[in-house]
Motif scaffolding. Structure first.
Motif, PDB file in Angstrom:
ATOM      1  N   TYR A 189      63.786 106.844  29.128  1.00  0.00           N
ATOM      2  CA  TYR A 189      64.174 107.448  27.775  1.00  0.00           C
ATOM      3  C   TYR A 189      64.534 108.667  27.571  1.00  0.00           C
ATOM      4  O   TYR A 189      65.469 109.148  27.155  1.00  0.00           O
ATOM      5  CB  TYR A 189      63.076 106.733  26.828  1.00  0.00           C
ATOM      6  CG  TYR A 189      63.474 107.019  25.339  1.00  0.00           C
ATOM      7  CD1 TYR A 189      64.469 106.578  24.523  1.00  0.00           C
ATOM      8  CD2 TYR A 189      62.564 108.092  24.682  1.00  0.00           C
ATOM      9  CE1 TYR A 189      64.752 107.008  23.281  1.00  0.00           C
ATOM     10  CE2 TYR A 189      63.134 108.676  23.335  1.00  0.00           C
ATOM     11  CZ  TYR A 189      64.054 107.849  22.868  1.00  0.00           C
ATOM     12  OH  TYR A 189      64.468 108.222  21.440  1.00  0.00           O
ATOM     13  N   LEU A 190      63.676 109.616  28.330  1.00  0.00           N
ATOM     14  CA  LEU A 190      63.891 111.034  28.082  1.00  0.00           C
ATOM     15  C   LEU A 190      64.505 111.626  29.268  1.00  0.00           C
ATOM     16  O   LEU A 190      64.732 112.856  29.326  1.00  0.00           O
ATOM     17  CB  LEU A 190      62.263 111.763  28.165  1.00  0.00           C
ATOM     18  CG  LEU A 190      61.397 111.314  27.003  1.00  0.00           C
ATOM     19  CD1 LEU A 190      60.275 112.127  27.451  1.00  0.00           C
ATOM     20  CD2 LEU A 190      61.965 112.225  25.685  1.00  0.00           C
ATOM     21  N   HIS A 191      65.257 110.802  30.051  1.00  0.00           N
ATOM     22  CA  HIS A 191      66.176 110.983  31.153  1.00  0.00           C
ATOM     23  C   HIS A 191      65.353 112.102  31.979  1.00  0.00           C
ATOM     24  O   HIS A 191      65.951 113.283  32.513  1.00  0.00           O
ATOM     25  CB  HIS A 191      67.309 111.911  30.320  1.00  0.00           C
ATOM     26  CG  HIS A 191      68.364 111.121  29.424  1.00  0.00           C
ATOM     27  ND1 HIS A 191      68.995 110.139  29.856  1.00  0.00           N
ATOM     28  CD2 HIS A 191      68.330 111.088  28.141  1.00  0.00           C
ATOM     29  CE1 HIS A 191      69.540 109.694  28.804  1.00  0.00           C
ATOM     30  NE2 HIS A 191      69.241 110.072  27.835  1.00  0.00           N
ATOM     31  N   LEU A 192      64.323 111.878  32.415  1.00  0.00           N
ATOM     32  CA  LEU A 192      63.509 112.454  33.418  1.00  0.00           C
ATOM     33  C   LEU A 192      63.677 111.491  34.829  1.00  0.00           C
ATOM     34  O   LEU A 192      63.437 110.446  34.660  1.00  0.00           O
ATOM     35  CB  LEU A 192      61.975 112.648  33.025  1.00  0.00           C
ATOM     36  CG  LEU A 192      61.781 113.583  31.452  1.00  0.00           C
ATOM     37  CD1 LEU A 192      60.515 113.589  31.220  1.00  0.00           C
ATOM     38  CD2 LEU A 192      62.225 114.972  32.020  1.00  0.00           C
ATOM     39  N   SER A 193      63.581 112.474  35.871  1.00  0.00           N
ATOM     40  CA  SER A 193      63.772 111.507  37.219  1.00  0.00           C
ATOM     41  C   SER A 193      62.054 111.128  37.718  1.00  0.00           C
ATOM     42  O   SER A 193      62.153 109.950  38.331  1.00  0.00           O
ATOM     43  CB  SER A 193      64.362 112.377  38.208  1.00  0.00           C
ATOM     44  OG  SER A 193      63.660 113.390  38.392  1.00  0.00           O
ATOM     45  N   ARG A 194      61.120 111.790  37.442  1.00  0.00           N
ATOM     46  CA  ARG A 194      59.854 111.312  37.888  1.00  0.00           C
ATOM     47  C   ARG A 194      58.958 111.332  36.654  1.00  0.00           C
ATOM     48  O   ARG A 194      59.037 112.251  35.953  1.00  0.00           O
ATOM     49  CB  ARG A 194      59.564 112.181  39.041  1.00  0.00           C
ATOM     50  CG  ARG A 194      60.398 112.233  40.159  1.00  0.00           C
ATOM     51  CD  ARG A 194      60.088 113.381  40.957  1.00  0.00           C
ATOM     52  NE  ARG A 194      60.069 114.743  40.363  1.00  0.00           N
ATOM     53  CZ  ARG A 194      59.920 115.988  40.811  1.00  0.00           C
ATOM     54  NH1 ARG A 194      59.464 116.089  42.232  1.00  0.00           N
ATOM     55  NH2 ARG A 194      59.753 116.666  40.212  1.00  0.00           N
ATOM     56  N   PRO A 195      57.788 110.663  36.974  1.00  0.00           N
ATOM     57  CA  PRO A 195      56.698 110.388  35.912  1.00  0.00           C
ATOM     58  C   PRO A 195      56.166 112.021  36.079  1.00  0.00           C
ATOM     59  O   PRO A 195      55.521 112.284  34.902  1.00  0.00           O
ATOM     60  CB  PRO A 195      55.774 109.530  36.582  1.00  0.00           C
ATOM     61  CG  PRO A 195      56.505 108.746  37.375  1.00  0.00           C
ATOM     62  CD  PRO A 195      57.422 109.495  37.896  1.00  0.00           C
ATOM     63  N   MET A 196      56.121 112.643  37.254  1.00  0.00           N
ATOM     64  CA  MET A 196      55.565 114.047  37.129  1.00  0.00           C
ATOM     65  C   MET A 196      56.055 114.813  36.447  1.00  0.00           C
ATOM     66  O   MET A 196      55.390 115.936  35.826  1.00  0.00           O
ATOM     67  CB  MET A 196      55.769 114.439  38.682  1.00  0.00           C
ATOM     68  CG  MET A 196      54.650 115.468  39.235  1.00  0.00           C
ATOM     69  SD  MET A 196      53.121 115.098  38.818  1.00  0.00           S
ATOM     70  CE  MET A 196      52.193 116.342  39.395  1.00  0.00           C
ATOM     71  N   ASP A 197      57.322 114.782  36.248  1.00  0.00           N
ATOM     72  CA  ASP A 197      58.056 115.780  35.453  1.00  0.00           C
ATOM     73  C   ASP A 197      57.570 115.718  33.919  1.00  0.00           C
ATOM     74  O   ASP A 197      57.487 116.560  33.391  1.00  0.00           O
ATOM     75  CB  ASP A 197      59.522 115.464  35.250  1.00  0.00           C
ATOM     76  CG  ASP A 197      60.434 115.870  36.856  1.00  0.00           C
ATOM     77  OD1 ASP A 197      59.608 116.416  37.323  1.00  0.00           O
ATOM     78  OD2 ASP A 197      61.349 115.237  36.786  1.00  0.00           O
TER      79      ASP A 197
END
Lengths: 228, 113
Positions: free
Chosen positions: B59-67
């Motif tokens: 949803y937030l357009h982030l590639s990894r959970p770590m981000d």
């Protein structure tokens, strides 16, 4: 006939056992009241102050149980001086930088010129370390161009001012920048000021304003331009 | 389980233990304890099962959970720094007031004598 001025000398001290005894003795000969503010010293300074408080009615000792800084010690001393009914307050460093025999010429200059506040100015020369000379120059330039305060040594602690102006120049900085703030507030409130030349004496190169304090104070001066 | 997840689990469990300890020592009140317990349990869950953040990262357009963890950590650290700055400044003022009042009080006694 005008009433004689009541003069109080405020001496903020922190670990000054080497110079304090002689300093208080010489100041007592020249003033009505000497207010010594010990800013949490851990050497023999409090013992020397207590000795003088017991020996002389002119000496008034105040003690900060923690080291708050020179600005806070000056504030405590100046407020006490005003409470005790002083007409003129003189501030002098406790490390022997300002010979007490300068008190009389400083006062006569102050009265002759009918000033509200007088700043002293060290004559520089080789005795002042280069880094301090440069720092002083920076402070003086900022105070000149941003606050229209034309003094040559804004960081010098020997000053005299009328106690009635204490509230208008009151500072809130605890450290060395308290003195700078006081000078800038005097300029902002358009007090009638003057400058008095004194010799440069350095007894302790490890005390006083250092580079980091200086940089912090310079930043604060820029903020004060907007907020004072 | 990879090493970083294990490390997160150990850190999270230690923090839960310390939160409980501070609560028992009455350094945390109940609300503070519940808040920190929730934070650290959330931290443990995300460390062990990072895939549960997938809907949010998408949803937030982030590639990894770590981000996501990094961004939330920065927000948290900045707000904590701000809070600490305000609180240190306030404490400094209180200390100055107390020390100066005490010095005047001591002097008044001597002066009266």
């Amino acid at each position: 006939m005008t009433e004689r001025q009541k003069i109080a000398v405020v001496i903020p001290v922190f670990n000054e056992e080497k110079h304090l005894d002689g300093l208080i003795e010489k100041i007592c000969d020249r003033t009505d009241l000497a207010i010594v503010v010990d800013d949490g010293s851990w050497d023999a300074t409090p013992t020397i102050i207590n000795k003088w408080v017991a020996a002389s009615k002119k000496v008034y000792g105040l003690r900060h149980c923690l080291n708050l800084g020179k600005g806070a010690a000056l504030k405590t001393g100046c407020e006490a001086a005003a409470d005790l009914g002083a007409d003129v307050i003189i501030t002098i460093d406790g490390d022997g930088q300002h010979p007490p025999h300068l008190i009389e010429p400083l006062l006569s200059y102050f009265n002759k010129k009918k000033l509200d506040i007088v700043f002293s100015c060290r004559q520089g020369g080789d005795k002042m370390p280069l880094i301090r000379k440069l720092g002083n120059k920076a402070f003086n330039l900022v105070s000149h161009y941003m606050f229209n305060l034309k003094v040559k040594d804004i960081g010098c602690g020997l000053r005299a001012f009328k106690a009635e102006h204490l509230n208008s120049i009151m500072w809130n900085q605890r450290g060395y920048s308290g003195e700078i703030q006081m000078a800038l507030k005097a300029a902002k409130n358009k007090l009638n000021y003057g400058e008095f030349l004194i010799p440069t004496i350095y007894n302790d190169n490890f005390k006083g304003v250092h580079m980091l304090h200086g940089l912090k104070t310079l930043c604060q001066m820029l903020i004060w331009r907007l907020t004072l | 389980m990879i090493a970083i997840q294990l490390f997160g689990l150990v850190i999270g469990l230690s923090a839960v233990y310390f939160s409980h300890l501070y609560y028992k020592k009455a350094e945390f009140n109940k609300a503070e304890f519940i808040f920190w317990l929730a934070v650290w349990i959330g931290f443990i869950i995300v460390s062990v099962f990072p895939q549960i953040t997938a809907p949010l990262t998408t949803y937030l357009h982030l590639s990894r959970p770590m981000d996501l963890v990094m961004i939330l950590s920065f927000i948290f650290l900045f707000s904590l720094s701000f809070r600490n700055y305000i609180s240190t400044k306030k404490q400094g003022r209180w200390i100055e007031k107390i020390v100066r009042e005490l010095s005047m009080k001591g002097a008044k006694k001597k002066f009266d004598i």
